[in-house]
Design an enzyme around this catalytic site. Structure first.
Site, PDB file in Angstrom:
ATOM      1  CE  LYS A 207      -2.377   3.628   1.803  1.00 65.58           C
ATOM      2  NZ  LYS A 207      -1.900   4.787   2.585  1.00 65.58           N
TER       3      LYS A 207
ATOM      4  N   GLY B  99       5.959   5.226   9.434  1.00 63.85           N
ATOM      5  CA  GLY B  99       5.261   6.224   9.481  1.00 63.85           C
ATOM      6  C   GLY B  99       5.174   6.929  10.918  1.00 63.85           C
TER       7      GLY B  99
ATOM      8  N   GLY C 276       0.971   4.045  13.933  1.00 62.51           N
ATOM      9  CA  GLY C 276       1.409   2.753  14.437  1.00 62.51           C
ATOM     10  C   GLY C 276       0.727   2.141  15.875  1.00 62.51           C
TER      11      GLY C 276
ATOM     12  CD  GLU D 154      12.689   3.214  10.773  1.00 62.00           C
ATOM     13  OE1 GLU D 154      13.464   2.418  10.807  1.00 62.00           O
ATOM     14  OE2 GLU D 154      12.914   4.304  10.026  1.00 62.00           O
TER      15      GLU D 154
ATOM     16  CB  CYS E 117      11.597   8.874  11.031  1.00 65.21           C
ATOM     17  SG  CYS E 117      12.740   7.919  10.029  1.00 65.21           S
TER      18      CYS E 117
ATOM     19  CD  GLU F 225       8.517  12.474  13.530  1.00 64.51           C
ATOM     20  OE1 GLU F 225       9.426  11.947  13.186  1.00 64.51           O
ATOM     21  OE2 GLU F 225       7.219  11.765  13.787  1.00 64.51           O
TER      22      GLU F 225
END
Length: 497
Positions: free
Chosen positions: A188, A242, A247, A264, A298, A397
């Site tokens: 995806k 992502g 997550g 991750e 990230c 973040e």
């Protein structure tokens, strides 16, 4: 846009012919899903179209991958898997320039950043091809007449959910070891980089040795198809890169089927500058790592922690370097940082900095670019001085070119501050004292710690996060283990010797 011709196993094509991305399922390109537009974030130029798939395509792709895994010899033929990966690496090499061109235009990253992503993808594929040819387990005569072995088997169907910030290498990082392990795959991909993914699907379709139905993929702007991948009992493992927020949702949904997860997630990576840090090397390294891919990375060095004795000097140097960063289109060789992925993300990042102005000192106030860049999603870097480690801009973040600056008095305080967020993806320590760096690295709660550098990733060593930066590891031997199960086989001999 350069549309020069390229050759592949399927014949001569042009990049222009690749600018309509379609789902690729069971060896066929499908056109039922509605068409959407893909735009260049630098100037909003229309680049091409993609078919926006969803749950229907996900269901079909999962059924195909399940059948292919259960009914063909793919999972048992390691030499075929190695051959497919070798062919994939060769395709990447042969189509390097078109891949770099479309990735740079659609994602906005600089040409040299796009080239780095494509070139490093090749080495990952070749590493996975080598892993496909080897195996490791254990065997023993437990006692007379009993022979025991531990073998590794492919887990089954792998669902890979790929983000837009590095759509080539983050796909390869999961796809290559999944294929090496013997899994079948459903991909995806993110809509923001649909055309890049579409070109990759075209490339996979030309690999002579890849059996039909082993790899299937679709592009989706929403999340219905991704959600079905996570819920479907026919999918055995999800590999997702992502945000931590998503997550958590994947983990909750995957619990219904006790699905194996490899996640991750987000990061808030600190860079620690000790008293003896070489600033001539450290400052450029941190600025580059903090603005790489326009900060949409990230592992970006988004937090700078510096000893009080060097604070003023670092503040001045860092501010000058960030304020002088040249923002511009990816194809302009003078550009040092490209645009964000789209204008809504510009507004999101600017809102974070605007809020920080109410509780912190903004040393360098970036913001949306003006003048001839105003049409694009450009954002100039910002630097924010922080004393309270609990401040939102430290804890959350940003995923943009925004760095925070903190000071510490002691090694204990440096470690405390570095570990003070819910993230633990990576960190770096800048010092001439290797013993001290090693001591600090053991106390840092991060999946990767660098000495006197930041952001270096190696194919042969595992990568991943602790705390809320993720579960599991990719790269290295751990990369293939994410797509394998262990099976214990015990043989009782009829006639013990």
């Amino acid at each position: 846009m350069n549309t020069g011709s390229t050759n592949n196993a399927g014949g001569s094509t042009t990049l222009a012919e690749e600018l309509r991305a379609k789902p690729w399922i069971d060896g066929e390109f499908l056109e039922k899903a509605p068409l959407r537009e893909s735009h260049d974030p630098a100037d909003d130029t229309l680049l091409g179209l993609y078919h926006d798939a969803g749950t229907e395509e996900a269901r079909v792709a999962i059924a195909v991958a399940r059948r292919t895994f259960d009914e063909t010899s793919w999972s048992r033929d390691r030499m075929l898997r190695a051959q497919v990966l070798d062919e994939m690496a060769a395709w990447f090499v042969a189509h390097r320039e078109p891949l770099i061109a479309i990735l740079s235009r659609e994602n906005g990253k600089l040409l040299r950043e796009a080239a780095m992503e494509v070139d490093h993808s090749v080495t990952k594929i070749r590493y996975a091809a080598a892993l496909a040819r080897i195996d490791f387990g254990r065997a023993a005569d437990v006692e007379p007449g009993f022979y025991s072995t531990m073998i590794r088997e492919p887990i089954g169907v792998a669902g890979i959910i790929v983000p837009w910030n590095s759509p080539v290498i983050l796909l390869v990082r999961s796809l290559a070891p999944a294929l090496a392990a013997g899994c079948t795959v459903v991909i995806k991909a993110a809509a923001q980089t649909a055309l890049t993914t579409g070109l990759l699907f075209r490339g996979l379709s030309t690999l002579p040795s890849l059996p039909r139905g082993v790899v299937n993929g679709f592009i989706e702007s929403e999340s219905g198809g991704a959600q079905w991948l996570v819920r479907a009992p026919e999918v055995d493992v999800i590999s997702y890169t992502g945000s931590t927020r998503v997550g958590r949702q994947i983990m909750a949904s995957g619990a219904e089927t006790l699905k194996r997860l490899n996640l991750e997630l987000g990061g808030k990576s600190p860079a620690l500058l000790l008293e003896d840090a070489d600033l001539e090397s450290a400052i450029p390294t941190i600025v580059t790592a903090g603005t790489l891919f326009a900060g949409q990375f990230c592992m970006a060095s988004s937090r700078v922690l510096v000893h009080r004795s060097r604070y003023d000097e670092v503040r001045e140097r860092l501010a000058a370097a960030l304020a002088g960063r040249v923002v511009g289109p990816s194809r302009d060789p003078s550009s040092q940082m490209g645009p964000l992925i789209d204008r809504p993300n510009v507004a999101r990042v600017d809102a974070i900095v605007r809020k920080a102005e109410t509780y912190a000192e903004v040393i360098v106030r970036g913001g949306p670019a003006l003048g001839h860049l105003a049409k694009g999603a450009f954002y100039r870097p910002s630097l924010v001085a922080i004393s309270d480690v609990h401040a939102p801009i430290v804890q959350e973040e940003v995923f943009g070119p925004v760095l925070t600056l903190e000071s510490f008095e002691s090694e204990d305080e440096a470690v405390h501050r570095a570990n003070a967020t819910t993230y633990g993806l990576s960190a770096s320590v800048f010092t001439r004292d290797i013993d001290r760096a090693a001591r600090i690295s053991r106390r840092l709660r991060a999946g990767t710690v660098w000495f006197n550098t930041h952001g270096v990733i190696l194919d042969q060593f595992e990568e991943g996060g602790v705390k809320q930066s993720g579960l599991g590891r990719l790269n290295g031997f751990g990369g293939i283990e994410a797509f394998q199960e262990c099976k214990h086989v015990l043989h009782r001999a009829n006639f013990p010797i």
